[in-house]
Structure formats: C-alpha cells, structure tokens
Design an enzyme around this catalytic site. Structure first.
Site, PDB file in Angstrom:
ATOM      1  N   GLU A  92      -2.753  -9.109   2.291  1.00  0.00           N
ATOM      2  CA  GLU A  92      -3.248  -9.710   3.531  1.00  0.00           C
ATOM      3  C   GLU A  92      -4.757  -9.590   3.681  1.00  0.00           C
ATOM      4  O   GLU A  92      -5.364 -10.252   4.542  1.00  0.00           O
ATOM      5  CB  GLU A  92      -2.549  -9.084   4.740  1.00  0.00           C
ATOM      6  CG  GLU A  92      -2.998  -7.691   5.127  1.00  0.00           C
ATOM      7  CD  GLU A  92      -2.382  -6.568   4.296  1.00  0.00           C
ATOM      8  OE1 GLU A  92      -2.537  -5.398   4.706  1.00  0.00           O
ATOM      9  OE2 GLU A  92      -1.758  -6.852   3.259  1.00  0.00           O
TER      10      GLU A  92
ATOM     11  N   HIS B 165      -3.713  -4.656  -0.825  1.00  0.00           N
ATOM     12  CA  HIS B 165      -3.348  -5.348   0.406  1.00  0.00           C
ATOM     13  C   HIS B 165      -3.436  -6.855   0.194  1.00  0.00           C
ATOM     14  O   HIS B 165      -4.545  -7.407   0.228  1.00  0.00           O
ATOM     15  CB  HIS B 165      -4.289  -4.946   1.543  1.00  0.00           C
ATOM     16  CG  HIS B 165      -4.084  -3.559   2.043  1.00  0.00           C
ATOM     17  ND1 HIS B 165      -3.218  -3.262   3.078  1.00  0.00           N
ATOM     18  CD2 HIS B 165      -4.631  -2.380   1.663  1.00  0.00           C
ATOM     19  CE1 HIS B 165      -3.247  -1.957   3.323  1.00  0.00           C
ATOM     20  NE2 HIS B 165      -4.085  -1.401   2.465  1.00  0.00           N
TER      21      HIS B 165
ATOM     22  N   CYS C 126       0.838  -1.204   0.000  1.00  0.00           N
ATOM     23  CA  CYS C 126       0.000   0.000   0.000  1.00  0.00           C
ATOM     24  C   CYS C 126       0.878   1.262   0.000  1.00  0.00           C
ATOM     25  O   CYS C 126       1.604   1.498  -0.953  1.00  0.00           O
ATOM     26  CB  CYS C 126      -0.985  -0.017   1.166  1.00  0.00           C
ATOM     27  SG  CYS C 126      -2.333   1.181   0.958  1.00  0.00           S
TER      28      CYS C 126
END
Length: 226
Positions: A198, A196, A87
């Site tokens: 994750e 992202h 990011c």
C-alpha cells in the site's frame, strides 16, 4: 453497456493494528470492495482476508489473540480461503519472533524465526528490490520493481521441507539489507509480504491486483461499468 463486473470482497482485519486505512484505500484502488472488520462472519465469509501489522511481533500477536483472530485465520487457511499478511502480518505467520530477548510464539504456518536484521543500518527503511521465483503470481509483471520496506526484524533463513510428497512447495521471494531476508511467501491460500504494497506506488497496486485476481469471487458484490 458492458456486463457487470464482480468485485472481490476483502476484509482488512481490525484487531488494533495502526495505519490500516492506507491498506483499505490501496485495496479499493486495486479493485476490491473492502470492509474493515473483526466480526467472525465477515472474516470467514470474505473472498479475501488481509492481516496488516506494524510495530512489535509480541504486540501484534497479543492483538490477534484478543480479537480471536488466530482461530479465524487458521480456519480460513485450513479451508483454502485466501489470506494476505503485510509486514508484521508476514512475520507472525512464522513459528517465533525474538525481539529484545523475548521469544514470542507465532502462528506457526511456516517454520522459521523472526530476528533482528544483521545490517549496519536498522531499521531497513525505504525502497528495495526483490528476487521472486519463476512463476510467482504475486510478482507477475513486476519482477524488476522496487517495493517499500519499514522493518528492523525479518526471517533470514528458510527451513521448509521442500521434499514432502504430494505438497507443492511454497514460493519464497528474497530481498537484501545487510543480509538476505524473506520479502514474500506464496503458499496456497496463504501469501504475505514483508514490504508494504500500500506504500509501494504502482508496483504495490499491481501486486494487490495480482492477489485479487487469485480470489474466488462469491458474486455478492457487483458494479456497473459503462
């Protein structure tokens, strides 16, 4: 019993960025031994370093400076030691970030300026497709998947000189929200994603595994598997 399998040791850089625990958990699920740290020995000695980032470009740069992380990131990249930005961790790899009229100097690993997205709806929040180049290692097997974005700013042009002799040009992945913007870059030891991983479900975990598979494992950590 199977032979012991070595896990890569990954440090998630602890410089004050918020919401890093989700990155730690995702990397562990992807198969890494993970340490949240800013200690120089950890940062420089790990098999891989993840630079997370949320919020404003200037705030992230201030946090990196206070943690002496700019020098450590530079040392890793110069030494060919893998680094992954996420990011705003991608954005600060570029030369400048311009937010609310404030021009902040970035790490300058890549030429370009982070600017507000030219879109009717900002922030760009949610799932979106990407356009990786042929041969991408990060996106191997997930070229058609969607990834989760949360950002209002991005790099909307790529000015790297692709004709420099004896240099393998970076691989650039694009996405679109109102305008084209850079979704990821792969450049030798330095990689980064605007989205992202994750928060991107199985596709994000696969991308993290792809990155982990590029790491030269030192062999300091191993686990037994039945």
């Amino acid at each position: 019993m199977a032979e012991p399998q070595q896990k890569p040791l990954v440090v998630v850089l602890d410089y004050g960025a918020g919401n890093v625990r989700s990155a730690v958990r995702a990397l562990e699920e992807a198969g890494a031994e993970v340490l949240l740290s800013r200690r120089e020995a950890d940062v420089l000695g790990a098999d891989g370093l993840v630079v997370p980032g949320v919020g404003a470009f200037q705030a992230v740069m201030d946090g990196l400076k206070q943690a002496d992380a700019i020098r450590m990131i530079g040392r890793r990249v110069a030494g060919g030691r893998p680094v992954l930005g996420i990011c705003v961790g991608l954005q600060v790899m570029f030369e400048h970030g311009v937010e609310h009229g404030i021009d902040t100097e970035g790490l300058g690993e890549w030429p370009g300026t982070v600017e507000k997205l030219q879109a009717d709806v900002v922030p760009h929040m949610g799932w979106n497709t990407v356009r990786p180049p042929a041969g991408s290692r990060l996106f191997a097997g997930i070229e058609e998947e969607r990834f989760y974005f949360v950002h209002s700013y991005g790099v909307q042009s790529w000015d790297f000189d692709q004709n420099i002799e004896s240099m393998v040009p970076p691989q650039v992945t694009w996405s679109h929200h109102g305008t084209d913007f850079i979704a990821a870059v792969e450049n030798g030891p330095l990689s980064a994603t605007q989205f992202h991983p994750e928060k991107s479900g199985e596709a994000g975990l696969k991308l993290l595994r792809n990155w982990l598979n590029t790491l030269p494992v030192t062999g300091r950590i191993s686990v037994q598997e039945d």
